[in-house]
Design a protein around this motif. Structure first.
Motif, mmCIF file in Angstrom:
data_model
loop_
_atom_site.group_PDB
_atom_site.id
_atom_site.type_symbol
_atom_site.label_atom_id
_atom_site.label_comp_id
_atom_site.label_asym_id
_atom_site.label_seq_id
_atom_site.Cartn_x
_atom_site.Cartn_y
_atom_site.Cartn_z
ATOM 1 N N HIS A 354 6.898 -6.726 3.608
ATOM 2 C CA HIS A 354 8.100 -6.905 4.408
ATOM 3 C C HIS A 354 7.943 -6.105 5.695
ATOM 4 N N PRO A 355 8.204 -6.706 6.874
ATOM 5 C CA PRO A 355 8.736 -8.055 7.089
ATOM 6 C C PRO A 355 7.681 -9.167 7.046
ATOM 7 N N GLU A 356 6.387 -8.829 7.081
ATOM 8 C CA GLU A 356 5.348 -9.846 7.028
ATOM 9 C C GLU A 356 4.359 -9.507 5.931
ATOM 10 N N ALA A 357 3.942 -10.550 5.196
ATOM 11 C CA ALA A 357 2.995 -10.355 4.104
ATOM 12 C C ALA A 357 1.589 -10.193 4.645
ATOM 13 N N GLY A 358 0.766 -9.422 3.928
ATOM 14 C CA GLY A 358 -0.631 -9.221 4.290
ATOM 15 C C GLY A 358 -1.522 -9.414 3.081
ATOM 16 N N PRO A 359 -2.803 -9.670 3.280
ATOM 17 C CA PRO A 359 -3.701 -9.941 2.153
ATOM 18 C C PRO A 359 -3.921 -8.740 1.249
ATOM 19 N N ASP A 360 -3.675 -7.514 1.759
ATOM 20 C CA ASP A 360 -3.939 -6.316 0.959
ATOM 21 C C ASP A 360 -2.664 -5.628 0.506
ATOM 22 N N ASP A 361 -1.540 -6.358 0.496
ATOM 23 C CA ASP A 361 -0.270 -5.734 0.099
ATOM 24 C C ASP A 361 -0.340 -5.151 -1.300
ATOM 25 N N ALA A 362 -0.908 -5.917 -2.242
ATOM 26 C CA ALA A 362 -0.950 -5.458 -3.630
ATOM 27 C C ALA A 362 -1.794 -4.194 -3.756
ATOM 28 N N ALA A 363 -2.956 -4.161 -3.091
ATOM 29 C CA ALA A 363 -3.820 -2.987 -3.171
ATOM 30 C C ALA A 363 -3.142 -1.766 -2.552
ATOM 31 N N ARG A 364 -2.481 -1.955 -1.415
ATOM 32 C CA ARG A 364 -1.794 -0.822 -0.782
ATOM 33 C C ARG A 364 -0.638 -0.336 -1.646
ATOM 34 N N VAL A 435 0.370 4.150 -14.120
ATOM 35 C CA VAL A 435 0.777 3.128 -13.158
ATOM 36 C C VAL A 435 0.478 1.786 -13.811
ATOM 37 N N ARG A 436 1.520 1.039 -14.144
ATOM 38 C CA ARG A 436 1.354 -0.250 -14.798
ATOM 39 C C ARG A 436 1.638 -1.369 -13.803
ATOM 40 N N VAL A 437 0.812 -2.429 -13.807
ATOM 41 C CA VAL A 437 0.951 -3.522 -12.851
ATOM 42 C C VAL A 437 0.963 -4.851 -13.603
ATOM 43 N N CYS A 438 1.511 -5.878 -12.961
ATOM 44 C CA CYS A 438 1.531 -7.213 -13.548
ATOM 45 C C CYS A 438 0.202 -7.921 -13.288
ATOM 46 N N GLU A 439 0.036 -9.061 -13.915
ATOM 47 C CA GLU A 439 -1.211 -9.814 -13.793
ATOM 48 C C GLU A 439 -1.476 -10.257 -12.358
ATOM 49 N N VAL A 440 -0.428 -10.679 -11.636
ATOM 50 C CA VAL A 440 -0.610 -11.131 -10.256
ATOM 51 C C VAL A 440 -1.111 -9.980 -9.384
ATOM 52 N N THR A 441 -0.532 -8.779 -9.592
ATOM 53 C CA THR A 441 -0.984 -7.602 -8.831
ATOM 54 C C THR A 441 -2.432 -7.273 -9.166
ATOM 55 N N ARG A 442 -2.770 -7.334 -10.445
ATOM 56 C CA ARG A 442 -4.151 -7.009 -10.835
ATOM 57 C C ARG A 442 -5.146 -7.950 -10.166
ATOM 58 N N ARG A 443 -4.859 -9.261 -10.205
ATOM 59 C CA ARG A 443 -5.788 -10.217 -9.597
ATOM 60 C C ARG A 443 -5.946 -9.974 -8.109
#
Length: 498
Positions: A354-364, A435-443
């Motif tokens: 937010h406000p714009e999505a990025g390819p490394d959002d999950a990793a960050r 730190v627990r993450v969902c499957e989408v975050t892991r991928r």
């Protein structure tokens, strides 16, 4: 004079109901209206009115009913339908013909409007199609000829009309979804789909509306219910189109996104693990509704629960601990490019994307989660540590969500939808200090983050470290593993190293 078949049989003149008499007269009129302006043989009328054994006096009773109907119709107004424009019931061998303007019969108006609406949907004129189809569906007043059906007169035509009504509803929902009005029609879709669980087009529309409302889990659950219904009733699997839609929902395919941009919508208060929470209202009224500008974004959401546990904490020390936790979440989140979200008691949140999505959002998001955890752990193990350890739990979820900014608000938006529910479930199940993450975050983050199996679902994946030899969560040199106090009664989940 108007004739109404889409509900109990009714005749009205200048808006006032016209009394029709008994079931024989009503049944004869209904059958003649169904075949308006066509000859209906006497034998066909007899079979329609007495579907079992025909009594010896049936023909005489039919003649009496026709005589009474002629008197009724002759008192009506003249209709402009060309030659012989009066509404009239005439004898025409081998039976009778009801001469009437089709526009005076709700069934024919419905059929014409549905044809026009279907053509406009095919042409992409969705606004006009939605208006026309809603007007057509508004002609229905209940089950077609419900009073005659109750008296035992069951004909095939009302079943065909009901199927046409469902087709019109599906066209309407298609037009509304194409206009981006998934939120507005979701309730209607759910009600109709529950009554017609094996209509696959309708079921696909429900799945799509749920997904676009940020309810991916509910959309997939709807697919499973429909599949089970088809298997149980007919021994059939869903069509390839429905299976393709399920895969697209699982993959959060971009082609499923709404066609419209930001919209002004009404939403309930921020959902939690079990849907929207109820707010107090006069007389115990329903959910508190708010209005705001909502956008649909793919985000990664971090939730941190930091609760001081055990005896020995006065209100002052608890407030100091929560202020420190909020500061740590804000500063570490900003360091990794996140936005501080809304806090609720001892739960704090960060938004990435937010406000714009990025390819490394999950990793960050996962790196920020590591940093927050390690900073609060260092505080808990220092000289000024509280008398008892804090209950520290961290969860990260990634997916599409509706972000609502209320009028006048300039801070972080409120997160609504399935991704918030998923993050809350992970937070409730996350062991202390992990730190627990969902499957989408892991991928999405696995090139940068190492994981252990948790398993998933529902407990999620345990994020272990940032990939790279000798690196810790923030990319700097590793300072050695942190040890977390675990209550004696806690059961640790079995884990297998990847």
């Amino acid at each position: 004079m108007e004739f109404h078949l889409l509900g109990p049989l009714e005749v009205s003149e200048d808006g006032a109901a016209v009394p029709l008499g008994g079931v024989i007269k009503r049944g004869a009129l209904a059958h003649l209206l169904i075949h308006a302006n066509s000859v209906v043989s006497a034998s066909r009328l007899l079979a329609a009115l007495w579907p079992g054994d025909t009594p010896l006096t049936a023909r005489k009773m039919l003649q009496n009913a026709v005589r009474d109907l002629r008197r009724l119709l002759s008192s009506g107004p003249v209709r402009d339908r060309g030659p012989g424009g009066r509404v009239a019931l005439v004898t025409d061998a081998p039976g009778y013909r009801l001469r009437v303007d089709p526009e005076a019969i709700d069934l024919f108006r419905f059929q014409q409007a549905v044809e026009r609406g279907h053509a406009e949907v095919a042409a992409g004129s969705y606004d006009s199609a939605a208006r026309v189809l809603r007007e057509a569906l508004g002609l229905w007043r209940g089950s077609a000829l419900a009073d005659l059906v109750e008296c035992g007169l069951s004909w095939p035509e009302p079943t065909a009309w009901e199927n046409a009504r469902l087709n019109a509803l599906e066209d309407l929902f298609e037009a509304e979804l194409a206009r981006g009005r998934h939120q507005a029609v979701l309730g209607e879709l759910q009600a109709v789909a529950a009554a017609e669980p094996t209509r696959e087009r309708l079921s696909c529309q429900l799945m799509l509306a749920l997904y676009r409302c940020g309810r991916q889990t509910d959309a997939l659950a709807a697919y499973r219910r429909i599949r089970a219904e088809l298997l149980e009733r007919y021994g059939l699997e869903p069509t390839p189109g429905m299976r393709k839609l399920e895969r697209a929902i699982l993959e959060q395919a971009p082609e499923l996104d709404p066609p419209c941009g930001p919209a002004l919508i009404e939403v309930a208060t921020l959902p939690g693990a079990h849907g929207a929470r109820r707010a107090s209202a006069p007389g115990g009224a329903g959910l508190t509704a708010v209005r705001g500008r909502a956008t649909r974004n793919r985000i990664s959401l971090v939730w941190v629960r930091y609760a001081l546990e055990g005896p020995g904490h006065d209100p002052s020390s608890i407030q100091d601990g929560l202020r420190e936790a909020e500061r740590a979440v804000r500063e570490e989140g900003e360091r990794f490019g996140g936005t501080m979200g809304h806090a609720a008691g001892s739960v704090f949140s960060l938004l990435f994307g937010h406000p714009e999505a990025g390819p490394d959002d999950a990793a960050r998001a996962v790196r920020a989660a590591f940093a927050v955890r390690d900073r609060l752990a260092a505080r808990g193990s220092g000289a000024a540590a509280p008398a008892a350890p804090a209950g520290l739990h961290v969860a990260v979820a990634t997916g599409d969500a509706y972000l609502l900014l209320r009028p006048g608000e300039t801070d972080a938006p409120r997160v609504m939808g399935e991704v918030a529910d998923r993050c809350l479930r992970l937070l409730a199940l996350a062991p202390q200090g992990q730190v627990r993450v969902c499957e989408v975050t892991r991928r999405a983050s696995e090139p940068d983050i190492a994981y252990r199996v948790g398993p998933e679902p529902p407990e999620g994946w345990e994020a272990v470290r940032v990939r790279g030899h000798g690196c810790c969560a923030d990319g700097g040199p590793a300072a050695g593993p942190l040890e977390w106090p675990v209550p004696e009664h806690a059961e640790l989940p079995a884990r297998a190293a990847l």
